[in-house]
Structures are given as C-alpha cells and as structure tokens.
Design an enzyme around this catalytic site. Structure first.
Site, PDB file in Angstrom:
ATOM      1  N   ASN A  27      10.040 -13.341  26.852  1.00  0.00           N
ATOM      2  CA  ASN A  27       8.880 -13.066  26.000  1.00  0.00           C
ATOM      3  C   ASN A  27       9.055 -11.649  25.481  1.00  0.00           C
ATOM      4  O   ASN A  27       9.284 -10.724  26.246  1.00  0.00           O
ATOM      5  CB  ASN A  27       7.585 -13.190  26.823  1.00  0.00           C
ATOM      6  CG  ASN A  27       6.368 -12.751  25.997  1.00  0.00           C
ATOM      7  OD1 ASN A  27       6.404 -12.803  24.766  1.00  0.00           O
ATOM      8  ND2 ASN A  27       5.324 -12.312  26.678  1.00  0.00           N
ATOM      9  N   GLY A  28       8.995 -11.474  24.156  1.00  0.00           N
ATOM     10  CA  GLY A  28       9.147 -10.138  23.560  1.00  0.00           C
ATOM     11  C   GLY A  28      10.117 -10.218  22.396  1.00  0.00           C
ATOM     12  O   GLY A  28      10.382 -11.291  21.864  1.00  0.00           O
TER      13      GLY A  28
ATOM     14  N   HIS B  61     -21.337  -2.088  -5.391  1.00  0.00           N
ATOM     15  CA  HIS B  61     -20.151  -1.424  -5.976  1.00  0.00           C
ATOM     16  C   HIS B  61     -18.998  -2.401  -6.132  1.00  0.00           C
ATOM     17  O   HIS B  61     -17.843  -2.000  -6.163  1.00  0.00           O
ATOM     18  CB  HIS B  61     -19.736  -0.228  -5.102  1.00  0.00           C
ATOM     19  CG  HIS B  61     -20.792   0.829  -5.017  1.00  0.00           C
ATOM     20  ND1 HIS B  61     -21.094   1.684  -6.043  1.00  0.00           N
ATOM     21  CD2 HIS B  61     -21.682   1.098  -4.039  1.00  0.00           C
ATOM     22  CE1 HIS B  61     -22.090   2.475  -5.700  1.00  0.00           C
ATOM     23  NE2 HIS B  61     -22.466   2.150  -4.478  1.00  0.00           N
TER      24      HIS B  61
END
Ligand code: AGP
Length: 608
Positions: free
Chosen positions: A102-103, A505
């Site tokens: 994981n990573g 605006h």
C-alpha cells in the site's frame, strides 16, 4: 489507499477464511480489485482479480485456499487500472516470493528498467511489482535461510516513496516480512497467531493487543514471535490494548456505516471531551507561546480546522492566524519558523499531504499540535502534543463523527486558551467547560432525534436536483463548506458553499426556481444579514432551506426548516452540521448510491 491483511499461525487452521473476512472489514480502504495468497506444503497459491471482494470471492472461492500463513489485499488503484494482472498479491519470476503493498514507490520506473535489463518478466503495470523482483535479485546475491531477512532489508533500502509492505517466501513458510514508511501497518498479537494489517478492525475480533509499526521499521512475524528492528537495532515495543470492540467496528444493525457513525456522534463527543486537562493545558501553553498559528488539514478535517481558526479569531484578536489546505502548504511554507505553532487536523493521522507538510515544518523548528482519531498514527507521532478524538473506528469514507469530534476538541482547546489568557475567570471557565462537556452530547442527540425524519423528507424533495448552494456568514461558514462537501461527495449533486454576502457577486446567476439553497442561520450577529440573503434567493424562487433556531425571522422566508436547540458558539459548529450530514446521507440513498463507498474516494488519502 489499499487494505492489507496477513496472518501466520501455529494452530492447524486455514487462514484463508480469516483473511477474506479481514479484507471485508478493510473494504472501505479500496475496492476496485482484490487478491489472496497462502503457502501450503511449501507451495504458494494465489487467487486475485478485478472487482469487489464479494464478486471475486464468489468466482474464485478464496476460502478453499489451504495453508496456515497467508496475505490479502484490497486495492484502490494508483498505478495501472483495476485488472487481474494489476491486482495484488504480486509474485517474482520464480513464484516463490509474494508481496502486497500500500503506497507509492516513487522510483519504480528506474528500478523496473534495471530489472527488465536483467531479464525479469513483469506481469503488471503496478509500481508494487518491482518489490518482489528486487527481492529475487537480492536473494541471488546472498546465501540461504538467514539471508531472507537480509535480502528483504536490502530490497527495502532501494525503495523511495511510501509503503506498507507485507511479503512471504515459500521456503520460510511461517514468517511474514513487514516494512512501512508513511502508509499505515499495525500488528495484532495473540498467543498462537500474529496479524499484520492496514487498520485495526481487520483483526479486532481476534485480538485487541496492537503494535503500530513506525516509519523505517522492519518486522518479521512468526506464530510465536514478533521481531522489529530499525537501522539494524532491535526494538521491543509493548503492545497497546485498544478499547475498540469488534462490535464497534461493525454496522450494528444500521444499513450503512455512515448512518451508524452519524448516530454515534453523541458518544463520540462525550468520549472525546473526556480528555485529560493536563494535556489541554500543555496544548494551550503552546498556543500562548506561539508567534503565529497555522491550521493545517485536508477535506472535512480542514473544515474542522476552519472552525478552530474562527474560535481562535474570536479569542486571540492580535495573534496572526492562518489556515492552510495541506496540499497547498509549499505556497505558504515561508510563513513557518521556530515561533510557529502548527495545528494539524487529520482523522486518519496518515493523510500524505498533511504528513509531508508536518515533516517539513519540523525541520523549520515549528511546534506541532495534532488532532487524530487513530492512536499512534504517523501525524501524531510527528507532533510534540498529539490530541486524540475518541470517536472509535470510522469506516464510512465520508467523515462524520470524527469531524464533530475534531470540532469539539478544538472548542475545548479554545476554551482553555480563553481561560489561560484571562478573558474568562476560573468560575466562568468551569461553567462553560461543564456546559461543553455535558450539553454537547445531549444537544447532538436532540438534533438527531428531531431532524432525522426531516432530513429524509428533504432528501426526497431535492434528490432530482443537479446543483445546490450552502450559504453562511462568519463562524458558520465552515459549516456550510462541510455541508456542501458531504452532499457532493456521497450524493454526487454539485454542491457549493459561499459566504452568503458573496451570492450577489456571481453565484446567484445560477439560481432559478426550485434551486436548493441551504442557509446556516443561527440567531447570532449574522442573523439580520442572512435574512436578507434569504430574501434575495426567494425573489428568484429558489427552494430556501434554513438550519436555524426558534423565533428566527428567517423561518418565515424559508420553504423548509431544521430547528436546532440554542447553544454557545463553541457547540454550534457541531449541532448545525449534523442535519447536513443526514441530508447528504439520505439524498445519496434516495439516488441509489452506497454512502459508505463513494466513487473515486478512499478513506485515507496516502498519495499526493
Ligand atoms: C471525508 O468526508 C472527506 N472525503 C475527505 O476529504 C477527508 O476529510 C480528507 O481526505 C482528510 O482525511 P484525514 O482527516 O484522514 O486527514
């Protein structure tokens, strides 16, 4: 972004069923492909494919795999689309080495090129696959058994980036090899069985004894032992016993984790506010000493940080205060010096954008107070003062109870600071603290009880809309931002928050008959002006929803109203956001979506 689980045991049970169950509990971390591998009689068997756990398991029968050691992975794609080939686990050319990861391996292209030149055959487009081929290379360089750990260490040393790695080798059929940097990896300890996982719920029903692996640590798990080392030195951390129950990590009868977690907010708030006063005084001390204060976070946690910013704005008029979205940190890093206090907010404690910023501010000598929900996770470990929300495991991808728990913790800190700078005396402090601790959970319970059916009914009114606005002023604006993010991220209605005064605006150009406009309108100093904004919207026949309290003039100008009990500015960012969480939940369900698994999102964002 992915879910990992690994098990090794000396008892003669097949681990494949436990691994599959564990992956189900991690599905919130990623769900586009899944795989499992075991070692049986020295042979590695791998089953994997694109698709959800249930779909792939039905097709492949994960539980049929035999073996007392195994690893599993549920993926959230970062490199390479969801496919059978890109699903983890990955194996080397020999089929003897299996890895899940994981990573992100940042230097994988360079490593892959060198490995291809050496003749290695790759079967996926992932960055992760380089790990097993590197290991294969390292093993060719060294001897036999005792070198598997050495080869593993040499492999890890070549990786750049972030990783939680779990690896097994067929010739070492009871050992799991672990390494972590920036992606979470926790170890579960029981007499005859050891677990490794991305998150505690994966093995919580089997053990509450947990060791959190820290950055740079390498570990091996065998059924009887946990070995951890860092830079060649052995370390022996004591397991912590987590108070979470297996039940608390399940749905407890709710249709979705998100609804369960919305309902858990009163207890999460009660537990979170039951904090040691000494640590609050220490954190307040940091605030008072700081030359400037920067709130740093992402997403829903950023909105909690914004309420903290507004609370401090009210109390510390003269002190420079900033709020930074962590992924934008580099633009503002020149603000940071040794006189700066960073208040980092992250429920997972693992968000990479926050972690990278916190790692950098440490180098600049700044102080860090962090708020996290996961004990001993990376960001708290980088902080001088880690503060913990005690919301329990949050499985739903959309943060709810961790968000209000963060807001409560920041309110508690603001009150401590207000007392410590002498703005309120001891008696006032004690009264307001008592009210914060006692009233907040009760007000949250009342808001849920009195507004859930209204949220469900309003969902049936707006569920066919494509757009919605959330408007507020001052301290209430972060509530509008969180309400918009919730609706957007789980019902996929394009919702936006604006300061109410901004509508004229530009944004009001989009408003047409039945356009939902949700106004956050407590009876505070913004009451008069927010009423005027409601008028503007009604003039264009928008569908005006107000989240307000009894006797507010805005009720007459609203098509729909959520009534919130009167409360202090410390509690309002909690009580006013809960109806918006419920509105988002019920709108998502009406639109046929799974609130627990919103598309393209994952619970913890460990990529930049
Ligand atoms: C959760 O609802 C959000 N989808 C997400 O933005 C989240 O808040 C963000 O990724 C930060 O996560 P953290 O609190 O774990 O750092």
């Amino acid at each position: 972004m992915c879910g990992i689980i690994a098990i090794t045991t000396s008892s003669k049970i097949n681990v494949s069923k436990m691994i599959t169950d564990g992956l189900k509990k991690l599905e919130y971390r990623g769900y586009d492909s899944v795989g499992i591998a075991t070692i049986n009689n020295g042979k590695i068997q791998v089953l994997k494919d694109a698709g959800s756990i249930d779909t792939v398991n039905k097709r492949m029968s994960f539980e049929d795999l035999e073996g007392t050691i195994g690893i599993g992975h549920t993926r959230w794609a970062t490199h390479g689309p969801p496919s059978k080939e890109n699903a983890h686990p990955h194996s080397d050319c020999t089929g003897n080495i299996i890895v899940v990861h994981n990573g992100i391996i940042e230097n994988y292209l360079h490593l892959k090129e060198a490995l291809l030149n050496k003749g290695h055959q790759f079967s996926s487009e992932t960055d992760s696959e380089v790990i097993v081929h590197l290991m294969e290379e390292e093993l060719l360089k060294t001897g036999r058994k005792q070198s598997i750990l050495e080869a593993f260490k040499q492999t890890i040393a070549q990786l750049e980036g972030t990783y939680a790695i779990t690896l097994i080798h067929s010739t070492d059929p009871d050992t799991i090899f672990l390494a972590r940097k920036d992606s979470p990896l926790v170890i579960g300890v029981r007499e005859d069985i050891k677990f490794a996982a991305s998150d505690i719920p994966a093995f919580l029903e089997y053990t509450k004894k947990v060791i959190v692996l820290r950055n740079g640590e390498i570990a091996t798990l065998t059924p009887k032992a946990v070995y951890i080392e860092k830079n060649g030195f052995r370390i022996q951390p004591k397991p912590v016993v987590v108070s979470w129950t297996a039940e608390s990590a399940q749905k407890s009868g709710y249709p979705h984790f998100m609804l369960k977690e919305i309902h858990e907010q009163p207890i999460a708030l009660k537990n979170t506010l039951n904090i040691n006063p000494d640590i609050m005084e220490k954190a307040s001390n940091k605030v008072l000493k700081a030359g400037k204060i920067i709130f740093l976070a992402c997403g829903t946690s950023y909105h909690a940080g914004l309420t903290g910013y507004h609370q401090f704005l009210r109390i510390l008029q003269k002190k420079p205060l900033y709020k930074i979205i962590a992924s934008e940190y580099e633009t503002y890093s020149s603000l940071v010096d040794e006189d700066t206090l960073i208040i980092a907010v992250s429920q997972s404690g693992e968000t990479l954008d926050v972690m990278k910023a916190v790692t950098h501010v440490r180098k600049l000598g700044a102080s860090i107070v962090s708020l996290a929900n996961v004990v001993d996770s990376s960001i708290p470990r980088l902080s001088q003062i880690p503060l913990y929300t005690k919301a329990g495991p949050e499985i739903g991808v959309a943060a709810t109870k961790t968000h209000t728990a963060q807001v409560a913790l920041l309110a508690r800190l603001a009150l401590q600071v207000e007392h410590d700078i002498g703005q309120i005396n001891r008696t006032e402090f004690k009264e307001q603290l008592h009210s914060l601790i006692m009233d907040t959970p009760q007000i949250a319970r009342t808001v849920i009880n009195q507004n859930e059916f209204k949220a469900k009914r309003l969902a049936s009114i707006i569920d066919n809309q494509q757009h919605a606005y959330f408007l507020a002023r001052g301290l209430n604006y972060p509530i509008a931002q969180e309400g918009a993010l919730k609706l957007k991220e789980i019902s996929y209605i394009h919702a936006e928050a604006f300061p109410a005064g901004e509508s004229k605006h530009g944004p009001i150009a989009l408003v047409e008959p039945q356009f939902p406009v949700i106004m956050i309108a407590p009876n505070d100093r913004t009451a008069k002006k927010i009423q005027g904004n409601a008028e503007e919207m009604r003039a264009r026949r928008a569908y005006v929803v107000s989240v307000t309290e009894k006797n507010h003039e805005i009720i007459k100008r609203s098509d729909y109203t959520f009534l919130i009990p009167k409360s202090s500015p410390l509690i309002r960012p909690i009580s006013y956001v809960i109806p918006l969480q419920m509105l988002a939940y019920y709108t998502a369900v009406r639109r046929g979506f799974d609130p627990d698994k919103p598309k393209n999102l994952a619970k913890t964002v460990t990529v930049e």
